[in-house]
Design a protein around this motif. Structure first.
Motif, PDB file in Angstrom:
ATOM      1  N   ALA A 204      37.261  30.854  31.547  1.00  0.00           N
ATOM      2  CA  ALA A 204      36.609  30.735  32.668  1.00  0.00           C
ATOM      3  C   ALA A 204      37.111  29.917  33.311  1.00  0.00           C
ATOM      4  O   ALA A 204      36.979  29.583  34.502  1.00  0.00           O
ATOM      5  N   SER A 208      39.817  27.292  37.428  1.00  0.00           N
ATOM      6  CA  SER A 208      37.943  26.877  37.875  1.00  0.00           C
ATOM      7  C   SER A 208      38.938  25.009  38.950  1.00  0.00           C
ATOM      8  O   SER A 208      36.931  25.203  39.218  1.00  0.00           O
ATOM      9  N   ALA A 273      33.112  30.653  37.823  1.00  0.00           N
ATOM     10  CA  ALA A 273      33.079  29.449  36.844  1.00  0.00           C
ATOM     11  C   ALA A 273      32.038  28.436  36.909  1.00  0.00           C
ATOM     12  O   ALA A 273      31.231  27.692  36.285  1.00  0.00           O
TER      13      ALA A 273
END
Length: 398
Positions: A204, A208, A273
């Protein structure tokens, strides 16, 4: 929403004309020109400076010159440098060269690249520059350990990118984003050893968002953008309500503007995330100065283009609502745009938009107040920037 689908899938699956080799196409989407061409220098002749925490690194000459470039590289030498980060003489390359991502390049693409560099790139006798890394930490042998910890063996080739099947297009999209496009080099957070914390969507933290060279490379997960907006950003550097800045401007001008205009399912499907805990804490923090103090400055200098409500001007000035530079916790990128100005890249059929620099017009207190006003108004709870914070940002930005 599927776990992994396609962004640059078809954006990156640009059709290559008969006159344009697949090697040139791969070189474009891999950002070879942007990284290995110094301002005013010959294409691919190296000499571009990359500041790093251990010192300045200069890109190398990758033209087919036999003295200063890679003209004496065999295909095996070339493949080892590109996908494994090992030079012809056996020394490991610094991972400023994104070989952890290039390890995913298919055999066919590496062979096309080699042919392109050896036959189509003009040789240049430009000597390579010495890296400015203190001798105590300039030893290369620890990089063998770094490679063992953080890189993977080259992977097998993927299916033909011309396949119409959706699953094949999805796989091709992931290949291009994670491999030659090396999007994670800027958009994925780094660990203590300056390694990317993730290299695929299985984690994740991949794509990000991360700070790089004083600019924020925003999260590409859960962007909420339409396919049309994301496509426009990649092809022109701006969309109806957004614009790129910093290093991404060069990526657009040297790489993504050459991609074809199709769908953006891959990045649009990546789930966010991010959590709201940090913003909630910031929103409840006390402010020593009212953010309204910057409203007069904002109305005077900013509202003409960005509007009193921060909505921007269609196809001109970007909106400040959900703007990554405003929402990121670190105020440095916002300061840099206000103080030094910003300019979207000039691309095929698109004239750049230039925001003027206000660093010479605003006092330190006005700069602090307008940053706080913008962040409080449209930053979803970002904390206050103090005068001490601003001094540190100014010093680091010179």
């Amino acid at each position: 929403m599927r776990n992994v689908t396609v962004l640059i899938t078809c954006l990156f699956t640009a059709s290559v004309s008969a006159a344009e080799s697949n090697g040139e196409y791969i070189a474009r989407i891999s950002d070879c020109v942007a990284c290995h061409t110094a301002e005013g220098g010959a294409a691919m002749a190296g000499g571009k400076k990359f500041p790093t925490p251990v010192g300045d690194i200069y890109s190398t000459n990758i033209t087919p010159d036999k003295t200063h470039g890679i003209g004496n590289y065999s295909y095996d030498d070339f493949e080892k440098a590109v996908r494994q980060g090992i030079a012809k003489d056996g020394h490991p390359l610094y991972p400023a060269m994104p070989y952890p991502s290039y390890s995913k390049l298919s055999d066919a693409d590496v062979q096309a690249l080699y042919s392109y560099f050896m036959h189509d790139v003009k040789p240049s006798a430009e000597p390579n520059k010495e890296n400015a890394i203190p001798w105590l930490i300039s030893a290369r042998w620890p990089l063998h350990i770094w490679n063992w910890l953080f890189t993977n063996a080259p992977t097998a080739a993927v299916e033909d990118n011309k396949a119409d099947d959706t699953a094949a297009r999805v796989k091709r999209g992931a290949y291009l984003v994670e491999g030659p496009g090396h999007c994670g080099s800027c958009h994925t957070p780094r660990g203590m050893a300056m390694n990317e914390k993730a290299y695929t969507n299985a984690d994740a933290e991949y794509l990000s968002g991360a700070m790089i060279d004083g600019w924020y490379a925003p999260s590409l997960r859960g962007t909420g953008m339409s396919e049309q907006a994301l496509t426009s950003l990649l092809l022109t550097g701006k969309s109806k309500h957004a614009a790129v800045s910093g290093s991404m401007s060069e990526v657009v001008s040297q790489s993504t503007q050459y991609l074809t205009d199709e769908d953006a399912q891959y990045l649009l499907s990546l789930k966010s995330a991010k959590t709201e805990s940090a913003r909630t804490a910031a929103a409840t923090a006390s402010w020593s100065n009212s953010p309204e103090a910057g409203k007069v400055t904002y109305n005077r200098y900013c509202s003409t283009c960005h509007g009193l409500e921060g909505k921007g001007t269609d196809d001109n000035a970007p909106s400040l609502i959900h703007n990554p530079l405003v929402m990121v916790d670190d105020p440095t990128p916002l300061f840099r745009v206000i103080a030094h100005g910003a300019e979207t890249p000039t691309t095929r059929g698109n004239v750049s938009f230039k925001m003027p620099a206000y660093g010479g017009l605003l006092s330190d207190s006005e700069m602090r107040d307008v940053i706080n006003y913008v962040r409080k108004s449209w930053g979803e709870g970002n904390g206050e920037v103090s005068q001490e914070d601003l001094s540190g940002i100014k010093k680091a930005s010179h």
